[in-house]
Motif scaffolding. Structure first.
Motif, PDB file in Angstrom:
ATOM      1  N   ALA A 340       0.638  -0.765   0.241  1.00 33.90           N
ATOM      2  CA  ALA A 340       0.150  -0.100  -0.436  1.00 33.90           C
ATOM      3  C   ALA A 340       0.574   1.261   0.036  1.00 33.90           C
ATOM      4  N   PRO A 341       0.464   2.447  -0.201  1.00 34.79           N
ATOM      5  CA  PRO A 341       1.173   3.147  -0.084  1.00 34.79           C
ATOM      6  C   PRO A 341       1.238   4.181   0.618  1.00 34.79           C
ATOM      7  N   PHE A 342       2.215   5.011   1.692  1.00 34.39           N
ATOM      8  CA  PHE A 342       2.493   5.567   2.145  1.00 34.39           C
ATOM      9  C   PHE A 342       1.520   6.844   2.000  1.00 34.39           C
ATOM     10  N   GLY A 343       1.515   7.139   3.057  1.00 38.38           N
ATOM     11  CA  GLY A 343       0.334   8.532   3.048  1.00 38.38           C
ATOM     12  C   GLY A 343       0.910   9.731   2.504  1.00 38.38           C
ATOM     13  N   ASP A 344       2.133  10.203   2.788  1.00 39.55           N
ATOM     14  CA  ASP A 344       2.089  11.475   1.833  1.00 39.55           C
ATOM     15  C   ASP A 344       2.398  10.593   0.100  1.00 39.55           C
ATOM     16  N   GLY A 345       2.193   9.850  -0.058  1.00 34.15           N
ATOM     17  CA  GLY A 345       2.094   9.458  -1.867  1.00 34.15           C
ATOM     18  C   GLY A 345       3.235   9.497  -2.640  1.00 34.15           C
ATOM     19  N   GLN A 346       3.925   8.712  -1.872  1.00 28.83           N
ATOM     20  CA  GLN A 346       5.555   8.412  -1.967  1.00 28.83           C
ATOM     21  C   GLN A 346       5.989   7.224  -1.492  1.00 28.83           C
ATOM     22  N   GLY A 347       6.606   6.399  -2.383  1.00 25.56           N
ATOM     23  CA  GLY A 347       6.493   4.484  -2.152  1.00 25.56           C
ATOM     24  C   GLY A 347       5.694   4.182  -1.965  1.00 25.56           C
ATOM     25  N   LEU A 348       5.636   2.998  -1.600  1.00 21.60           N
ATOM     26  CA  LEU A 348       5.112   1.800  -1.026  1.00 21.60           C
ATOM     27  C   LEU A 348       5.734   1.046   0.444  1.00 21.60           C
ATOM     28  N   THR A 349       4.539   0.629   0.899  1.00 15.54           N
ATOM     29  CA  THR A 349       5.568  -0.357   1.807  1.00 15.54           C
ATOM     30  C   THR A 349       4.592  -1.507   2.377  1.00 15.54           C
ATOM     31  N   VAL A 350       4.950  -2.618   2.875  1.00 12.22           N
ATOM     32  CA  VAL A 350       4.465  -3.933   3.000  1.00 12.22           C
ATOM     33  C   VAL A 350       3.035  -3.870   4.121  1.00 12.22           C
ATOM     34  N   MET A 351       2.271  -4.129   4.241  1.00 12.55           N
ATOM     35  CA  MET A 351       1.126  -4.119   4.964  1.00 12.55           C
ATOM     36  C   MET A 351       0.442  -5.160   5.894  1.00 12.55           C
ATOM     37  N   THR A 352       0.036  -4.641   6.530  1.00 11.19           N
ATOM     38  CA  THR A 352      -1.106  -5.995   7.872  1.00 11.19           C
ATOM     39  C   THR A 352      -1.396  -7.181   7.348  1.00 11.19           C
ATOM     40  N   PRO A 353      -0.791  -8.043   7.251  1.00 13.36           N
ATOM     41  CA  PRO A 353      -1.365  -9.375   7.086  1.00 13.36           C
ATOM     42  C   PRO A 353      -2.973  -9.649   6.718  1.00 13.36           C
ATOM     43  N   PHE A 354      -3.769  -8.880   6.767  1.00 12.81           N
ATOM     44  CA  PHE A 354      -4.936  -9.487   7.653  1.00 12.81           C
ATOM     45  C   PHE A 354      -6.051  -8.352   6.855  1.00 12.81           C
ATOM     46  N   HIS A 355      -7.535  -8.281   6.711  1.00 11.36           N
ATOM     47  CA  HIS A 355      -8.533  -7.282   6.392  1.00 11.36           C
ATOM     48  C   HIS A 355      -9.847  -7.468   7.412  1.00 11.36           C
ATOM     49  N   ILE A 356     -10.236  -6.620   7.856  1.00 13.79           N
ATOM     50  CA  ILE A 356     -11.642  -6.390   8.411  1.00 13.79           C
ATOM     51  C   ILE A 356     -12.435  -6.471   7.319  1.00 13.79           C
ATOM     52  N   ASP A 357     -13.742  -6.617   7.052  1.00 19.08           N
ATOM     53  CA  ASP A 357     -14.803  -5.914   6.745  1.00 19.08           C
ATOM     54  C   ASP A 357     -15.070  -4.841   6.981  1.00 19.08           C
ATOM     55  N   GLY A 358     -15.302  -3.440   5.991  1.00 23.58           N
ATOM     56  CA  GLY A 358     -15.815  -2.519   7.186  1.00 23.58           C
ATOM     57  C   GLY A 358     -15.359  -1.828   8.047  1.00 23.58           C
ATOM     58  N   VAL A 359     -13.574  -2.274   8.192  1.00 21.45           N
ATOM     59  CA  VAL A 359     -13.246  -1.695   8.825  1.00 21.45           C
ATOM     60  C   VAL A 359     -11.668  -1.002   7.976  1.00 21.45           C
ATOM     61  N   ASP A 360     -11.355   0.261   7.628  1.00 21.21           N
ATOM     62  CA  ASP A 360      -9.869   0.723   7.201  1.00 21.21           C
ATOM     63  C   ASP A 360      -9.175   1.085   7.983  1.00 21.21           C
ATOM     64  N   LYS A 361      -8.293   1.046   7.615  1.00 26.95           N
ATOM     65  CA  LYS A 361      -6.643   0.881   8.288  1.00 26.95           C
ATOM     66  C   LYS A 361      -5.756   2.289   7.550  1.00 26.95           C
ATOM     67  N   ILE A 362      -5.418   2.763   8.503  1.00 26.29           N
ATOM     68  CA  ILE A 362      -4.992   4.242   8.224  1.00 26.29           C
ATOM     69  C   ILE A 362      -3.757   4.170   7.542  1.00 26.29           C
ATOM     70  N   PRO A 363      -3.893   5.197   6.865  1.00 30.24           N
ATOM     71  CA  PRO A 363      -2.874   5.516   6.039  1.00 30.24           C
ATOM     72  C   PRO A 363      -1.849   5.614   6.524  1.00 30.24           C
TER      73      PRO A 363
END
Length: 398
Positions: A340-363
Motif C-alpha cells: 500500500a502507498p504511504f500516506g504522503d504518496g511517496q512509495g509503498l510499504t508492506v502492510m499488515t497481512p489481514f483485513h476486516i470488512d468495514g474497517v479501514d486501515k489508516i494511511p
C-alpha cells in the motif's frame, strides 16, 4: 489520524529490533496511538540495520515503525523511569522484549507496571520463553526461531546442502502476528472483565509452531527425514521446475485423479495418462524420478510467461519462484492490499497481512526520527513546558 478499529487505544512500544515493535505496528495500522520508547542518541539499534552499505535511508525502520511517535527516553535515569510509569498508568497496552533481568533491574517488569493500571495489557516477548534455564537468554529470529526449531535444518535442498540462513525479519514478523493475537485476545477479555493482564509469546514458540507438522510427527515417535533433492521428489506433480528462460515455478497438483489428464493435455503429453509407469498414483510414485525427467524436458521448451498462461488455463495450482523485483511489479500484491502507498504518496510499504470488512486501515505514515515527538508526548502525559525543559536539561529526554 484517521478513524479505525483501534483509534483511541494507547500503546507503549518499549521494545527493540523487530518482533515486539512489529506487533505495535500492526495495532497502529488499525488506528492505535503508539509511542515508541527508544534511547537518546542513536535510538533503537534496529535503525542502524541498513541492508545496503553506504545508504542512509532506514528501509527496515520505515516498515516496523510507521505511524508511531518517538519519545527518546533514558530509562536508566530515575526520572526517565518515572516518565515511563506515568505513561503506563494511562496506557492500554505496554509491549516489551527487553531481557527479563533488564526489566527487573529497570523496574519495568509486570509486577512494577500492572499495579499502576488494572486495565493495562502487558505484552511480554522473549527469545526462549519465561521459564527454564534459558529464560534470560537473548536471541534473534535467526537463532531462536529459525535455527533452534529445526526449520534451518529442514529447509534446504537436500542433506548434502548446508543449512540455509534466514532472511532479516523472516521469523520476527510471523512472531509479531502471534504477539498481536495475544494482545487482541486480552483486549477481548478486558471488554468482558474490565481487567488487563499479562500476555506472553516467544521466538521459540512461534518457530516451533511454524515447524509444527514435522515436530508433531516426531512427537508421535516417527522419524522425520530431510526432504530429498528435487530430482528425487516422491511426487513429481508437486515439485519445482525450470522454464526455458531460467525461471523456476512449483506445482501443487494434489487432485491427480481429476486434473491429471487435463494437465498432461495442456502440456502436450496426454498420452502419458495411459503410460503404465504413470497411469496410477502408486506407479507415478514408484517412477517419480522418471516423470521428473520427462517434465523437466517439457518445461524447458517454453518461457515462464507461456507456462503461466497454459497452467492457469486448466486450473493447475502452481506458483512462480518470485524474486523481490517480481513482488514489486506484481499487481496482485497491490490488489490484495499486501502493498500500500504511504500516506504522503511517496512509495509503498508492506502492510499488515489481514483485513476486516468495514474497517479501514489508516494511511501509513513515515516512521519518526529519534525523539521527534518528545514534547508532544510529554505534554500529552500532563507535563508542563517547564517540566519538559527540566527533563531535557537532565538528559532524560534527547
Amino acid at each position: 489520524m484517521a478513524e479505525s478499529l483501534f483509534t483511541g487505544l494507547k500503546v507503549i512500544d518499549c521494545a527493540s529490533w523487530i518482533a515486539g515493535p512489529a506487533a505495535a505496528t500492526m495495532l497502529s495500522d488499525f488506528g492505535a496511538e503508539v509511542i515508541k520508547i527508544e534511547p537518546p542518541g542513536a535510538g533503537d539499534p534496529w535503525r542502524a540495520s541498513q541492508p545496503i552499505p553506504g545508504k542512509t535511508v532506514d528501509y527496515y525502520w520505515q516498515l516496523t515503525s510507521r505511524n508511531k511517535r518517538s519519545l527518546a527516553l533514558d530509562l536508566k535515569h530515575a526520572e526517565g523511569l518515572a516518565v515511563l510509569r506515568r505513561l503506563a498508568a494511562s496506557a492500554d497496552v505496554f509491549i516489551t522484549n527487553f531481557p527479563l533481568p533488564v526489566r527487573e533491574r529497570l523496574g519495568m517488569a509486570p509486577a512494577d507496571l500492572t499495579p499502576l493500571n488494572p486495565r493495562l495489557i502487558y505484552a511480554s516477548f522473549t527469545a526462549y520463553g519465561e521459564a527454564g534455564e534459558e529464560a534470560a537468554k537473548t536471541g534473534f529470529d535467526s537463532t531462536a526461531y529459525w535455527a533452534r526449531t529445526g526449520l534451518m535444518d529442514m529447509v534446504r535442498a537436500d542433506e548434502a546442502t548446508v543449512p540455509s540462513r534466514s532472511m532479516p525479519g523472516m521469523g520476527d514478523h510471523p512472531s509479531a502476528t502471534g504477539l498481536y493475537a495475544a494482545i487482541v485476545s486480552a483486549l477481548y477479555r478486558r471488554e468482558k472483565t474490565g481487567l488487563g493482564g499479562v500476555v506472553r509469546s516467544s521466538l521459540l514458540q512461534n518457530g516451533l509452531w511454524a515447524n509444527g507438522c514435522a515436530v508433531q510427527t516426531r512427537l508421535f515417535g516417527e522419524d522425520v527425514a530431510l526432504r530429498p533433492h528435487r530430482d528425487d521428489a516422491p511426487n513429481a506433480l508437486a515439485n519445482h521446475y525450470r522454464s526455458r528462460d531460467g525461471r523456476w515455478f512449483i506445482m501443487a497438483l494434489f487432485n491427480e485423479q481429476r486434473q491429471l489428464r487435463s494437465f498432461l493435455g495442456a502440456i502436450g503429453r496426454e498420452e502419458l495418462t495411459d503410460e503404465p509407469r504413470f497411469a496410477t498414483p502408486a506407479s507415478r510414485k514408484q517412477h517419480a524420478r522418471e516423470l521428473v525427467i520427462v517434465l523437466d524436458e517439457i518445461f524447458s521448451r517454453r518461457d515462464l510467461a507461456e507456462w503461466r498462461t497454459i497452467l492457469d488455463g486448466v486450473g493447475i495450482t502452481f506458483g512462480i519462484v518470485a524474486t523481490v523485483n517480481d513482488a514489486l511489479d506484481d499487481p496482485q500484491m497491490r490488489h490484495s492490499g499486501a502493498l500500500a502507498p504511504f500516506g504522503d504518496g511517496q512509495g509503498l510499504t508492506v502492510m499488515t497481512p489481514f483485513h476486516i470488512d468495514g474497517v479501514d486501515k489508516i494511511p501509513p505514515a513515515r516512521a519518526p526520527s529519534v525523539g521527534q515527538h518528545n514534547e508532544a508526548v510529554l505534554l500529552g502525559a500532563g507535563y508542563s513546558a517547564a517540566d519538559v525543559e527540566r527533563l531535557r536539561g537532565l538528559g532524560v529526554v534527547a
